[in-house]
Design an enzyme around this catalytic site. Structure first.
Site, PDB file in Angstrom:
ATOM      1  N   SER A  99      55.042  47.413 -79.408  1.00 56.67           N
ATOM      2  CA  SER A  99      54.054  47.872 -80.389  1.00 56.67           C
ATOM      3  C   SER A  99      54.541  47.622 -81.810  1.00 56.67           C
ATOM      4  O   SER A  99      55.740  47.553 -82.079  1.00 56.67           O
ATOM      5  CB  SER A  99      53.787  49.371 -80.213  1.00 56.67           C
ATOM      6  OG  SER A  99      53.260  49.643 -78.946  1.00 56.67           O
TER       7      SER A  99
HETATM    8  N1  SAH Z   1      56.215  51.405 -75.659  1.00 56.80           N
HETATM    9  C1  SAH Z   1      56.268  49.982 -75.447  1.00 56.80           C
HETATM   10  C2  SAH Z   1      54.881  49.388 -75.494  1.00 56.80           C
HETATM   11  C3  SAH Z   1      54.732  48.305 -74.485  1.00 56.80           C
HETATM   12  S1  SAH Z   1      53.066  47.732 -74.271  1.00 56.80           S
HETATM   13  C4  SAH Z   1      57.180  49.323 -76.438  1.00 56.80           C
HETATM   14  O1  SAH Z   1      57.468  49.920 -77.483  1.00 56.80           O
HETATM   15  O2  SAH Z   1      57.633  48.210 -76.197  1.00 56.80           O
HETATM   16  C5  SAH Z   1      52.445  48.844 -73.051  1.00 56.80           C
HETATM   17  C6  SAH Z   1      53.192  48.924 -71.752  1.00 56.80           C
HETATM   18  O3  SAH Z   1      52.430  49.742 -70.866  1.00 56.80           O
HETATM   19  C7  SAH Z   1      53.395  47.597 -71.021  1.00 56.80           C
HETATM   20  O4  SAH Z   1      54.757  47.415 -70.771  1.00 56.80           O
HETATM   21  C8  SAH Z   1      52.581  47.753 -69.732  1.00 56.80           C
HETATM   22  O5  SAH Z   1      53.151  47.084 -68.619  1.00 56.80           O
HETATM   23  C9  SAH Z   1      52.600  49.258 -69.539  1.00 56.80           C
HETATM   24  N2  SAH Z   1      51.535  49.792 -68.706  1.00 56.80           N
HETATM   25  C10 SAH Z   1      50.245  49.384 -68.598  1.00 56.80           C
HETATM   26  N3  SAH Z   1      49.570  50.143 -67.720  1.00 56.80           N
HETATM   27  C11 SAH Z   1      50.465  51.066 -67.240  1.00 56.80           C
HETATM   28  C12 SAH Z   1      50.380  52.129 -66.280  1.00 56.80           C
HETATM   29  N4  SAH Z   1      49.250  52.413 -65.631  1.00 56.80           N
HETATM   30  N5  SAH Z   1      51.489  52.865 -66.044  1.00 56.80           N
HETATM   31  C13 SAH Z   1      52.666  52.605 -66.696  1.00 56.80           C
HETATM   32  N6  SAH Z   1      52.794  51.606 -67.602  1.00 56.80           N
HETATM   33  C14 SAH Z   1      51.720  50.843 -67.872  1.00 56.80           C
END
Ligand code: SAH
Length: 213
Positions: free
Chosen positions: A64
């Site tokens: 993000s």
């Molecule tokens: N907090 C992370 C954001 C990553 S983007 C960072 O700072 O890098 C969002 C993430 O949510 C992705 O890695 C994606 O695989 C995950 N995601 C999507 N749907 C999900 C679910 N149902 N349960 C757990 N993770 C999920």
């Protein structure tokens, strides 16, 4: 990759940018100044790590934007020792920010490749969440509930009921709600049955995906 004085200088600038965009919580700004974001990215992005932008982290996912991380973290109002559930571990950057604020962090990721990579990286870095789970964040973590705060870092087409039910009274759920574009939404649990809801502007996240099995 290393963390150098140059990186620290860039982090201080990044914290200023994030502050200029409206973040006021000093502890959150301090966390941005401290966590070496470039180490959460593949080496090809090292030079860009301190821009206020999202970047790819593999498996079609993104780390993000720092402003978004700061905005969500500020809304959570983390206190030391708070029990926080994070949905979407991804690169682990948001997790590290929460750990810096001395939260006890439980984090869930549904992409196995990212889950393994970040788990290994945390061990190497000495970051210690209470629990890292490979699974579906829609379900939350009933066995560890209730939580003081829950943060969802992917765009949810609708608010998962399980997450609402796993909040303590007084707890806060920060979740971007919507399909193509999301509205950052804060729920504060006022009592067993009542939630106060606030909508706080438009953002764009990768989708929160549900496992249909
Ligand atoms: N907090 C992370 C954001 C990553 S983007 C960072 O700072 O890098 C969002 C993430 O949510 C992705 O890695 C994606 O695989 C995950 N995601 C999507 N749907 C999900 C679910 N149902 N349960 C757990 N993770 C999920």
């Amino acid at each position: 990759m290393k963390d150098t004085l140059k990186h620290r200088g860039m982090r201080n600038k990044l914290a200023e940018i994030v502050e200029a965009k409206g973040i006021t919580d000093k502890k959150v700004l301090e966390a941005i100044k401290t966590i070496p974001r470039h180490l959460f990215l593949d080496s090809g992005f090292e030079d860009h790590a301190y821009q206020d932008k999202a970047f790819p982290i593999g498996a079609d996912q993104t780390i993000s934007q720092p402003y978004t991380v700061a905005f969500q973290t500020e809304l959570l109002q983390v206190k030391p020792n708070d029990k926080i559930l994070e949905i979407g571990t991804g690169s682990g950057y948001q997790t590290a920010i929460l750990l810096h604020l001395k939260a006890r962090v439980y984090t869930i990721e549904r992409q196995q490749e990212l889950f393994k990579k970040t788990k290994l990286f945390f061990t190497k870095m000495g970051y210690r969440p209470k629990k890292m789970t490979f699974g579906d964040g829609y379900k939350g973590l009933p066995e560890d509930a209730p939580f003081d705060g829950i943060i969802v870092t992917a765009g949810a087409p609708e608010v998962p009921k399980a997450l609402m039910s796993q909040l303590k009274v007084g707890g806060r759920l920060v979740i971007p709600v919507g399909e193509d574009e999301q509205v950052m939404t804060l729920f504060v649990r006022k009592s067993e049955k009542e939630f106060e809801k606030r909508e706080l502007g438009a953002f764009r996240f990768v989708p929160l995906l549900e496992d249909k099995n």
